[in-house]
Design an enzyme around this catalytic site. Sequence first.
Site, mmCIF file in Angstrom:
data_model
loop_
_atom_site.group_PDB
_atom_site.id
_atom_site.type_symbol
_atom_site.label_atom_id
_atom_site.label_comp_id
_atom_site.label_asym_id
_atom_site.label_seq_id
_atom_site.Cartn_x
_atom_site.Cartn_y
_atom_site.Cartn_z
ATOM 1 N N GLU A 113 49.980 10.529 -0.809
ATOM 2 C CA GLU A 113 50.488 10.526 -0.471
ATOM 3 C C GLU A 113 50.576 8.805 0.722
ATOM 4 O O GLU A 113 51.171 8.159 1.113
ATOM 5 C CB GLU A 113 49.900 11.655 1.428
ATOM 6 C CG GLU A 113 50.966 12.259 1.373
ATOM 7 C CD GLU A 113 50.155 13.427 1.896
ATOM 8 O OE1 GLU A 113 51.201 15.106 2.002
ATOM 9 O OE2 GLU A 113 49.011 13.793 1.894
ATOM 10 N N THR A 115 59.630 15.731 6.432
ATOM 11 C CA THR A 115 58.855 14.203 7.345
ATOM 12 C C THR A 115 59.640 13.129 6.982
ATOM 13 O O THR A 115 59.689 12.045 6.893
ATOM 14 C CB THR A 115 58.162 14.128 5.930
ATOM 15 O OG1 THR A 115 58.717 13.816 4.749
ATOM 16 C CG2 THR A 115 56.806 15.131 5.617
ATOM 17 N N CYS A 168 47.687 -13.833 -4.384
ATOM 18 C CA CYS A 168 47.435 -11.752 -4.828
ATOM 19 C C CYS A 168 47.014 -12.851 -6.627
ATOM 20 O O CYS A 168 47.885 -12.613 -7.813
ATOM 21 C CB CYS A 168 48.282 -11.267 -4.937
ATOM 22 S SG CYS A 168 48.117 -9.811 -5.933
ATOM 23 N N THR A 197 60.476 12.161 -1.250
ATOM 24 C CA THR A 197 59.275 13.854 -0.418
ATOM 25 C C THR A 197 59.203 15.127 -0.737
ATOM 26 O O THR A 197 59.870 15.133 -2.033
ATOM 27 C CB THR A 197 59.925 14.029 1.192
ATOM 28 O OG1 THR A 197 59.392 15.097 1.523
ATOM 29 C CG2 THR A 197 61.736 14.605 0.845
ATOM 30 N N TYR A 198 57.759 15.774 -0.838
ATOM 31 C CA TYR A 198 57.253 16.698 -1.551
ATOM 32 C C TYR A 198 57.864 17.996 -0.277
ATOM 33 O O TYR A 198 57.526 18.883 -1.014
ATOM 34 C CB TYR A 198 56.265 16.815 -1.956
ATOM 35 C CG TYR A 198 56.645 15.381 -2.992
ATOM 36 C CD1 TYR A 198 57.256 14.963 -4.647
ATOM 37 C CD2 TYR A 198 55.800 14.121 -2.348
ATOM 38 C CE1 TYR A 198 56.730 14.502 -5.192
ATOM 39 C CE2 TYR A 198 56.079 12.815 -3.497
ATOM 40 C CZ TYR A 198 56.442 13.368 -4.949
ATOM 41 O OH TYR A 198 56.695 11.867 -5.840
ATOM 42 N N ASN A 199 58.080 17.671 1.170
ATOM 43 C CA ASN A 199 57.990 18.453 1.838
ATOM 44 C C ASN A 199 56.636 19.087 1.901
ATOM 45 O O ASN A 199 56.906 19.333 2.237
ATOM 46 C CB ASN A 199 59.130 19.376 1.447
ATOM 47 C CG ASN A 199 60.533 19.486 1.600
ATOM 48 O OD1 ASN A 199 61.358 18.873 0.145
ATOM 49 N ND2 ASN A 199 60.858 18.705 2.887
#
Length: 530
Positions: free
Chosen positions: A501, A436, A182, A424-426
């Site tokens: 996401e 989720t 890297c 999570t943002y549902n």
Amino acid sequence: MMMDGRDVVAMWEGLASRDAASRDAAMESLQQEMMRRVESIGPLPETPCSSSASHLNRVLARILMLSKRCPYGDVREKCIWLLRSIQDIGVRIPRPLGNGPSRFIPEKEILQVSKVDARTQSIFEEAFSLGHLDNISLVMGFHPQYLESFLRTQHYLLQMDGPLSLHYRHYIGIMAAARHQCSYLVNLHVNDFLQVGGDPKWLNGLEGAPQKLQALGELNKILAHRPWLLTKTHIESLLKAEENSWSLAELIHAVVLLTHYHSLASFTFGCGITPDIHTDGGHTFRPPSLSGYCVCDIANGNGVAEVSGEVEVLMERMKQLQECRDEEEASQEEMTTRFEREKTESMLVATAEDEECVPSRDVSRHFEDPSYGYQDFSRRGEHVPTFRVQDYSWEDHGFSLVNRLYPDVGQLLDEKFQIAYNLTYNTMATHQGVDTSMLRRAIWNYIHCMFGIRYDDYDYGEINELLDRSFKVYIKTMVCSPEKTTKRMYESFWRQFQHSEKVHVNLLLMEARMQAELLYALRAITRYMT
């Protein structure tokens, strides 16, 4: 008269100040200093050869970075003006290479420093004041809550009181990132290593570093590629060396740094992170081939073609699995069988179609045995015992060991793991109000399964229902051989989902990998101690 070193440091620090008056004063100093330098050198040839011309180019590259990345609008505007003024008197100015912080994500979709909410603005300002508003931070900016925790943890590991000296910390970062070739992280820490007074001779190769750091090479190698092979004998060889032995506290600090940078290399490759604007590979002084470059140009990218129905199918499977959970529970024997089946199948997933990556000398000199890489558990019939979380877990064992020997770090790591796992943002793509948790747990547990780690209370049959083959190939490549990750692999999974996401997925992969490595290392240390 040119500024001396201390004045220059004070000027750069002033530009990162949250006080507008301090920034104005620093900007005034920068403008005067630049005009003095330009006048003293005169028009630059196509390939500047003098040291003063090279230094000027480095400063111009840094001003370009400020014009694009500084979280303060006043500094960005004045840097744009300054570059234009310098261009107007016949000096070539640099332009960014590439299309933003990521090769995989269009720049227009990554949070622009000029268009963020108050919370993200505050985090960016804090990061900038610490010198860490790099391309990794900008991509993590999709998830401010996580970014805040990540930066707090990384700052503590690198800058705050701890068992290891500052130059040792950066050198260990170089060693860890180099195992995965890297160059982004290696170059970052080479610069930091030199800034804190590290010996340049160490950078010629691992053999030039102190014996104590050379001895860490074996631990680095095993943790990065085959952590299940780590035993208390490896720990004993470091702690009981006749000369240059490690203390327990130093070793814990080193282990956390190694696992942090192994997993961060996964994130760097998995998100296609590009060199920062002011570093080599992040800018060029050559004119663009097709059209004139303006300082205010911003590159745009294109999105990925969609595949209809993908999200709905996944949501339906989650719903069916939940109904099955409610109706019946598999026996312990069946759960064990499903884990072993998934572990075996995970070994059959190829990491990438590409041929072996040969590390460049620039990177490989920082580690030994470049041919040593990831191998599946059962190659040639070898059997590695399953690591049962019920016997040794982060929550019940690892956390307290780290906190005891390196105070506060266990707490910082635990918070970072929790945020990544529970974030999570549902939402799923365009769907709102979605739970989720089942999907997040499947991803986390699949990564741990690849490392032989088993949760007795989890039904591993869910993994095959929720993670398709292209996603598994991406996960395995990014976690086990991140240097082989390609844009095509990134685009081939979850094609209807948002880039934010997918970055969230990469945070899960990074943190699950780090915790898996830590579990093996901390268990070996615990066995040595008992």
